[in-house]
Design an enzyme around this catalytic site. Structure first.
Site, PDB file in Angstrom:
ATOM      1  N   LYS A 120      41.083  39.638  27.544  1.00 19.20           N
ATOM      2  CA  LYS A 120      41.680  38.379  27.989  1.00 19.20           C
ATOM      3  C   LYS A 120      40.787  37.774  29.065  1.00 19.20           C
ATOM      4  O   LYS A 120      40.783  38.206  30.217  1.00 19.20           O
ATOM      5  CB  LYS A 120      43.087  38.594  28.560  1.00 19.20           C
ATOM      6  N   GLU A 135      39.478  46.578  39.844  1.00 11.27           N
ATOM      7  CA  GLU A 135      38.364  46.117  40.686  1.00 11.27           C
ATOM      8  C   GLU A 135      38.846  44.829  41.332  1.00 11.27           C
ATOM      9  O   GLU A 135      38.949  43.808  40.663  1.00 11.27           O
ATOM     10  CB  GLU A 135      37.123  45.811  39.831  1.00 11.27           C
ATOM     11  N   CYS A 182      32.763  39.086  44.413  1.00 14.87           N
ATOM     12  CA  CYS A 182      33.682  40.027  45.072  1.00 14.87           C
ATOM     13  C   CYS A 182      32.993  40.756  46.212  1.00 14.87           C
ATOM     14  O   CYS A 182      33.633  41.091  47.199  1.00 14.87           O
ATOM     15  CB  CYS A 182      34.241  41.015  44.061  1.00 14.87           C
ATOM     16  N   GLU A 229      39.901  37.052  52.132  1.00 18.90           N
ATOM     17  CA  GLU A 229      38.846  36.695  51.187  1.00 18.90           C
ATOM     18  C   GLU A 229      38.929  35.202  50.864  1.00 18.90           C
ATOM     19  O   GLU A 229      39.972  34.732  50.417  1.00 18.90           O
ATOM     20  CB  GLU A 229      39.012  37.513  49.906  1.00 18.90           C
TER      21      GLU A 229
HETATM   22  P1  NAD Z   1      42.977  36.535  39.277  1.00 19.38           P
HETATM   23  O1  NAD Z   1      43.541  37.813  39.730  1.00 19.38           O
HETATM   24  O2  NAD Z   1      43.725  35.290  39.524  1.00 19.38           O
HETATM   25  O3  NAD Z   1      42.704  36.555  37.701  1.00 19.38           O
HETATM   26  C1  NAD Z   1      41.947  37.575  37.070  1.00 19.38           C
HETATM   27  C2  NAD Z   1      42.406  37.680  35.646  1.00 19.38           C
HETATM   28  O4  NAD Z   1      43.759  38.116  35.657  1.00 19.38           O
HETATM   29  C3  NAD Z   1      42.391  36.391  34.856  1.00 19.38           C
HETATM   30  O5  NAD Z   1      42.005  36.665  33.517  1.00 19.38           O
HETATM   31  C4  NAD Z   1      43.832  35.957  34.907  1.00 19.38           C
HETATM   32  O6  NAD Z   1      44.197  35.149  33.821  1.00 19.38           O
HETATM   33  C5  NAD Z   1      44.530  37.285  34.825  1.00 19.38           C
HETATM   34  N1  NAD Z   1      45.915  37.272  35.299  1.00 19.38           N
HETATM   35  C6  NAD Z   1      46.493  36.381  36.164  1.00 19.38           C
HETATM   36  N2  NAD Z   1      47.805  36.683  36.321  1.00 19.38           N
HETATM   37  C7  NAD Z   1      48.038  37.792  35.564  1.00 19.38           C
HETATM   38  C8  NAD Z   1      49.194  38.590  35.326  1.00 19.38           C
HETATM   39  N3  NAD Z   1      50.367  38.299  35.882  1.00 19.38           N
HETATM   40  N4  NAD Z   1      49.082  39.655  34.511  1.00 19.38           N
HETATM   41  C9  NAD Z   1      47.898  39.983  33.952  1.00 19.38           C
HETATM   42  N5  NAD Z   1      46.772  39.237  34.114  1.00 19.38           N
HETATM   43  C10 NAD Z   1      46.848  38.169  34.917  1.00 19.38           C
HETATM   44  O7  NAD Z   1      41.529  36.525  39.892  1.00 19.38           O
HETATM   45  P2  NAD Z   1      40.437  35.407  39.712  1.00 19.38           P
HETATM   46  O8  NAD Z   1      40.876  34.284  40.567  1.00 19.38           O
HETATM   47  O9  NAD Z   1      40.150  35.194  38.274  1.00 19.38           O
HETATM   48  O10 NAD Z   1      39.161  36.145  40.347  1.00 19.38           O
HETATM   49  C11 NAD Z   1      38.939  36.158  41.699  1.00 19.38           C
HETATM   50  C12 NAD Z   1      39.323  37.498  42.282  1.00 19.38           C
HETATM   51  O11 NAD Z   1      38.697  38.556  41.574  1.00 19.38           O
HETATM   52  C13 NAD Z   1      38.855  37.651  43.705  1.00 19.38           C
HETATM   53  O12 NAD Z   1      39.856  38.226  44.501  1.00 19.38           O
HETATM   54  C14 NAD Z   1      37.663  38.586  43.596  1.00 19.38           C
HETATM   55  O13 NAD Z   1      37.320  39.277  44.724  1.00 19.38           O
HETATM   56  C15 NAD Z   1      38.048  39.450  42.457  1.00 19.38           C
HETATM   57  N6  NAD Z   1      36.852  40.007  41.819  1.00 19.38           N
HETATM   58  C16 NAD Z   1      36.573  41.320  42.009  1.00 19.38           C
HETATM   59  C17 NAD Z   1      35.437  41.903  41.431  1.00 19.38           C
HETATM   60  C18 NAD Z   1      35.119  43.374  41.616  1.00 19.38           C
HETATM   61  O14 NAD Z   1      34.230  43.894  40.960  1.00 19.38           O
HETATM   62  N7  NAD Z   1      35.800  44.079  42.480  1.00 19.38           N
HETATM   63  C19 NAD Z   1      34.596  41.113  40.656  1.00 19.38           C
HETATM   64  C20 NAD Z   1      34.910  39.759  40.484  1.00 19.38           C
HETATM   65  C21 NAD Z   1      36.054  39.221  41.063  1.00 19.38           C
END
Ligand code: NAD
Length: 483
Positions: free
Chosen positions: A179, A254, A288, A385
């Site tokens: 997804k 992650e 991240c 963040e």
């Molecule tokens: P997000 O958590 O909003 O979304 C991530 C994914 O989760 C998307 O595909 C989203 O559609 C899905 N999602 C949203 N609500 C959900 C739910 N209720 N159930 C299941 N899936 C759901 O994050 P984002 O805004 O896409 O990304 C930014 C965040 O990701 C930041 O906090 C960043 O630090 C983190 N990040 C971490 C890493 C790492 O390696 N640790 C890498 C990249 C990004």
């Protein structure tokens, strides 16, 4: 503005076929540099997730019925196809996520292909052990695929982070439902098509686009999913962990970071400030492991601030499709608002704005590379963040002070330390609470080295042979020899 009827519709990819979503609904996909709609994307539903999970479960037998080396050959073919289609993939990724094309070609795409090639090589090397226990028994272990995997991917590195999940899962013999983030789905759909062309059997790699609250929730709750691998925000990660208890799915998270980049007075300041600037401004700060807290020792503090501000002001921000652009827009209007709100918070908390601080233009989600000086450790811009091009520069006095500040957030994904003193860098590296510590460098990752954090940065590690444990279940076999 494009007429919606002219736009390409991207259907779901389930069981080797492009399928319209059950609801018939499509969302608009926006280019963050122009705010133009570039495509229509299927809004998957819980029923579509059901179909995809059924397909993935059926495909487990097919994928595991193959010789391990043949699975490896197929993954190598997919890597070759990604190389052949690199310009197309890079353009899709660049337009969808607003990433500078030069960066995608230099970093995202080679890293995704390298990940795939690395795990293609693992397919026929995932072995068990014969463990001697007693003379009348043959006792050994095998590593079986964990089963059907749901891979939930964020928008900041859709292709690369997607591949961090797809490649090891496929190498271990799992099947997947990916997804992508709702705002950056295009590269995953294209990789799914290329996988079919490479010979990945239908149903092994399914791509279900749509909302996190709909498709994500349905995957996490589904009894036919054995494992969730998630990269995203701590808030969503927490919900996933709770949701996954329904059938005790295995989970890897992650999450975010608020990484400290610690510069001691005896560091090579040219290198340290150059790396600190790219550590926070690369990918418009949407990383991240962004070095969003730059800790500078009192003696060099003013110089670090001055040089960092000069570097921020010199960054070429603009059209991501141009090769000379080094920083693109933020990914969405919502992300731009979050970043601008944090800049207001920084001002009102009393930090000194020394570079940037505003939106650029009125079209596209561009924000200036921004540097705050005189940031206090307790301020929100130092603790939370931001996920944007905003650096907080914090003063420290000595080693103990640096470690205390660096470790003083809920996150622990990554950190950097700069000094010419070999003893000190090792002492500090040992004390820093982080999954990765960079010494006299910043920001490198490689699929051969474990990646991940703890605390609000999540748990589990991706990359390397460690990631094979994420997608396999050990089985013990006990055979009586005296019958
Ligand atoms: P997000 O958590 O909003 O979304 C991530 C994914 O989760 C998307 O595909 C989203 O559609 C899905 N999602 C949203 N609500 C959900 C739910 N209720 N159930 C299941 N899936 C759901 O994050 P984002 O805004 O896409 O990304 C930014 C965040 O990701 C930041 O906090 C960043 O630090 C983190 N990040 C971490 C890493 C790492 O390696 N640790 C890498 C990249 C990004």
């Amino acid at each position: 503005m494009n007429m919606q009827s002219d736009l390409k519709r991207h259907d779901l990819l389930i069981d080797g076929k492009r399928l319209p979503p059950g609801t018939g609904e499509y969302s608009v996909d926006i280019d963050p540099a122009t705010e133009q709609t570039i495509a229509l994307v299927a809004q998957g539903s819980a029923a579509d997730v059901d179909t995809a999970v059924l397909a993935a479960r059926a495909a487990l037998k097919v994928w595991n019925g193959m010789r391990a080396a043949e699975r490896g050959r197929i993954l190598h073919r997919l890597a070759d196809l990604m190389r052949t289609h690199q310009d197309e993939l890079a353009e899709l990724e660049s337009r969808d996520a607003g990433k500078p094309i030069a960066g995608v070609l230099r970093q995202d795409l080679p890293a995704a292909i390298d990940t795939l090639t690395y795990y293609a090589g693992w397919c026929d090397k995932i072995t068990g052990q014969v463990v001697p226990v007693r003379p009348d028994a043959l006792t050994y272990t095998v590593r079986e695929p964990v089963g059907v995997v749901a891979a939930i991917v964020p928008w900041n590195f859709p292709l690369m982070i997607g591949m961090w999940k797809i490649a090891p899962a496929l190498a271990c013999g799992c099947t997947l439902i990916v997804k992508p983030a709702e705002i950056t789905p295009l590269s995953a759909l294209r990789v799914g098509e290329l996988a079919l062309e490479a010979g990945v059997p239908p149903g092994v790699l399914n791509i279900v686009t749509g909302k996190g609250r709909v498709v994500g929730d349905a995957l996490v709750a589904h009894p036919g999913v054995d494992k969730v691998t998630f990269t995203g925000s701590p808030a969503v990660g927490r919900g996933i962990l709770q949701g996954a208890t329904s059938n005790f799915k295995r989970v890897t998270l992650e999450l975010g970071g608020k990484s400290a980049n610690v510069i001691f007075a005896d560091a090579n300041l040219d290198n340290a400030v150059r790396a600190a600037a790219s550590g926070i401004f690369f990918n418009t700060g949407q990383v991240c492991s962004a070095g969003s807290r730059i800790l500078a020792q009192r003696e060099v503090y003013d110089e670090v601030v001055e040089r960092l501000a000069a570097r921020a002001n010199a960054i070429k921000v603009g059209d991501p499709s141009l090769r000379e652009t080094s920083m693109g827009p933020l990914v969405s209007a919502a992300q731009m608002k979050t970043v601008l709100d944090y800049i207001d918070i920084g001002r009102s908390e009393g930090a000194s704005l020394v570079a940037g601080g505003a939106r650029i233009g009125e079209q596209g989600y561009f924000v200036q590379p921004t540097v705050f000086a005189n940031v206090e450790h307790e301020m929100r811009i130092s603790q939370e963040e931001i996920f944007g091009p905003v650096a907080s520069v914090i003063r420290f006095d000595d080693e103990a002070d640096a470690v205390r500040i660096a470790n003083g957030t809920l996150y622990s994904l990554a950190a950097g330390v700069w000094s010419a003193d070999i003893g000190r860098v090792h002492r500090v590296a040992r004390e820093l609470r982080a999954g990765t510590v960079w010494i006299n460098t910043y920001g490198y990752t490689d699929v051969r080295l474990p990646w991940g954090g703890s605390g609000d940065s999540g748990f589990g590690r991706e990359h390397g042979d460690v990631a094979l444990d994420n997608f396999t279940e050990p089985k013990t076999v006990w055979l009586a020899l005296d019958q």
